[in-house]
Design an enzyme around this catalytic site. Structure first.
Site, PDB file in Angstrom:
ATOM      1  N   CYS A 166      11.431  -0.229  -0.206  1.00  0.00           N
ATOM      2  CA  CYS A 166      11.580   0.603  -1.245  1.00  0.00           C
ATOM      3  C   CYS A 166      10.590   1.588  -1.111  1.00  0.00           C
ATOM      4  O   CYS A 166       9.755   1.399  -0.437  1.00  0.00           O
ATOM      5  CB  CYS A 166      11.675  -0.220  -2.484  1.00  0.00           C
ATOM      6  SG  CYS A 166      12.993  -1.034  -2.864  1.00  0.00           S
ATOM      7  N   HIS A 212      10.133   3.801  -7.121  1.00  0.00           N
ATOM      8  CA  HIS A 212       9.586   3.000  -8.360  1.00  0.00           C
ATOM      9  C   HIS A 212       8.097   3.003  -8.383  1.00  0.00           C
ATOM     10  O   HIS A 212       7.492   3.487  -7.436  1.00  0.00           O
ATOM     11  CB  HIS A 212       9.795   1.599  -8.320  1.00  0.00           C
ATOM     12  CG  HIS A 212       9.252   0.615  -7.105  1.00  0.00           C
ATOM     13  ND1 HIS A 212       8.037   0.300  -7.034  1.00  0.00           N
ATOM     14  CD2 HIS A 212       9.821   0.425  -5.901  1.00  0.00           C
ATOM     15  CE1 HIS A 212       7.803  -0.206  -5.941  1.00  0.00           C
ATOM     16  NE2 HIS A 212       8.851  -0.212  -5.022  1.00  0.00           N
TER      17      HIS A 212
END
Length: 537
Positions: free
Chosen positions: A456, A437
């Site tokens: 992440c 992301h």
């Protein structure tokens, strides 16, 4: 007259009959050892039975020359970072020699033949798929090992030709990174045979460009052995290497060599020999050899059946690479999980994107990071645009919640410039709720050590990556136009793109040089222990 089309089944039938006749004749003329083999095979593992099936029951290891060539091939597995003694080449030769005397029973010869073939198949599997089962050392391992099946007929032919190393070449990963790691292992073992490199004593203060220091000649020697010094071709032919007349001077050439070393070891590339650079310089060559060996094992887990187009996340190297359909590779820096919130190794497929995402705070972050802040100050929710939802997605009044025992409420941060996911998320199914992301914290990419997320992967220049994925999958969308609309929406890709998250602490650089990385998750030692654990037969 028989048509060409009608000949095909006839040829198949004739071939089958000839094969059956050949097998029957072989059975009639079978040696006592072959008969003893046939009697013992029914209780053996399937792979062993399959190997002798392609040999029509013929023994494989009756000739001393064949056993000798096998032993030599087993010793050569050291070049792949495996331990040849696991496969006991000397014991095989000795056992065969002992069977060579008069009165050796066929049942004993058959037993030896089976054991030698079992060793061969074990070595082939280790070379192809790795000796260590990754699930045994990483409970979160999710990457399937997609090595192709063994070509037992080709293996059998290699045995008969007394060229077992050809069988090894058939199964060894053919990817260029694997071959370069093997070459690096050979190079570092050569350095070890020559005595390794010198260890530099502690410095009273960091060594800076232009400094005079008694340790500079030793530093120069260390970098020359490690191939970090750059000597121009013209200077080699002239037989001289220009440098400051004072050998203690930390001159420009040596500074450039230190910078190359720092680049290869993911250190701050400033040319200053401080504590961290000195520590990396003083890692003994034996430890670097072990580091290459464990990464060869990781390569055996992964480097099979890779598609032409895929996204590879190099966790320890803080880099993502997108191997595109046109043969080019797009790369960028990334931020990965902290050591106590590790980014997992996994293999999946990118299925869709989320534009202008909201962020549903994961349970661990919710429990350990966010709830303590809410308990101290309920205004934290409003300042960070966080809504409180029940399990049906209905918004709740924060003042109605017992924040000491909030139950299963969800916390969701609205889309916007402060959202930790930034403007876009790249989604792929996995059990760890991780993804690639964007991030508003762009300054983090300038750090050399970037294991600072909650698991992440934050990607620098992620908008470029997303547009490439859209273009290469024929998904007719403009990512910047989608973001500009301000709507939170999912965008499915017309074709899924494989994605692999993997952990490398030694890899081959763009110019073929070995690059070493800190073992940020302390995984190397456990893998090395498992790799060096003796086999039991």
């Amino acid at each position: 007259m028989t048509s060409a089309k009608g000949l095909t089944p006839l040829i198949v039938v004739m071939g089958t009959l000839l094969s059956m006749m050949a097998s029957a004749l072989a059975a009639q003329d079978a040696s006592p050892v072959a008969n003893a083999l046939a009697e013992q095979l029914s209780t053996q593992e399937d792979m062993l039975q399959d190997f002798y099936a392609v040999r029509q029951g013929r023994p494989a290891w009756q000739e001393a020359e064949t056993v000798g060539s096998f032993a030599a091939a087993l010793r050569s597995l050291a070049a792949d970072g495996l331990n040849p003694q696991d496969y006991r080449p000397d014991a095989l030769v000795a056992a065969h020699r002992q069977l060579g005397g008069e009165g050796s029973a066929p049942v004993d010869q058959a037993r030896f033949d089976l054991q030698a073939s079992r060793v061969l198949l074990t070595a082939l599997r280790h070379l192809q798929r790795g000796k260590v089962d990754p699930h045994q050392i990483d409970t979160d391992w999710e990457v399937p090992i997609d090595a192709p099946p063994l070509d037992l007929a080709a293996v059998s032919r290699a045995v008969d030709a007394q060229r077992v190393e050809q069988a090894f070449a058939l199964v060894r990963p053919s990817a260029v990174p694997y071959e370069r790691l093997r070459a690096g292992l050979a190079r570092y073992r050569y350095i070890a045979r020559l005595g390794g490199w010198p260890s530099l004593p502690p410095l009273a203060q960091p060594l800076r460009p232009g400094d005079l220091n008694e340790q500079v000649p030793l530093l120069r020697e260390r970098l020359e052995i490690g191939d970090d010094m750059d000597v121009k071709v013209a200077e080699l032919f002239a037989g001289v290497t220009p440098r400051d007349t004072d050998s203690r001077r930390y001159d420009e050439r040596l500074v450039a060599a230190v910078k190359r070393f720092q680049q290869r070891h993911l250190l701050e590339v400033d040319g200053i020999v401080g504590p961290r650079t000195l520590e990396a310089l003083n890692v003994p060559v034996a430890e670097r050899i072990d580091q290459i060996r464990v990464n060869l094992e990781r390569a055996r887990w992964l480097l099979h059946g890779l598609p032409e187009t895929f996204v590879l996340v190099d966790i320890a190297g803080y880099r993502v690479s997108y191997f595109r359909p046109d043969g080019t590779t797009w790369q960028s820096r990334i931020v990965v999980g902290r050591p106590y919130r590790r980014t997992p190794s996994l293999r999946s497929e990118i299925t869709h994107l989320t534009v202008n995402p909201t962020w549903t705070i994961p349970p661990t972050i919710r429990r350990e990071d966010v709830l303590p802040k809410i308990r101290r100050d309920l205004g934290y929710l409003q300042r960070n645009n966080i809504s409180v939802l029940n399990d049906a997605g209905r918004e709740l009044d924060p003042h109605s919640i017992d924040w000491q025992n909030p139950g299963n409420v969800m916390l969701r941060q609205d889309a916007g410039p402060d959202n930790p996911l930034g403007q876009v998320v790249i989604r792929f199914p996995n059990d760890h709720m991780v993804y690639l992301h964007d991030t508003p914290a762009q300054q983090l990419f300038s750090r050399d050590q970037r294991a600072i997320s909650s698991g992440c992967i934050r990607v620098e220049n992620v908008m470029t990556l997303v547009q490439l994925l859209l273009d290469d999958t024929d998904t007719q969308r403009d990512i910047r136009a989608l973001v500009a609309k301000g709507e939170t929406r999912n965008v499915p890709l017309e074709r899924h793109v494989p994605v692999i998250l993997h952990y490398w602490t030694a890899r081959v650089g763009e110019e073929g040089e070995l690059a070493f990385r800190p073992d940020i998750y302390d995984r190397d030692d456990e893998l090395l222990d498992a790799l060096d654990r003796p086999l039991t037969w």
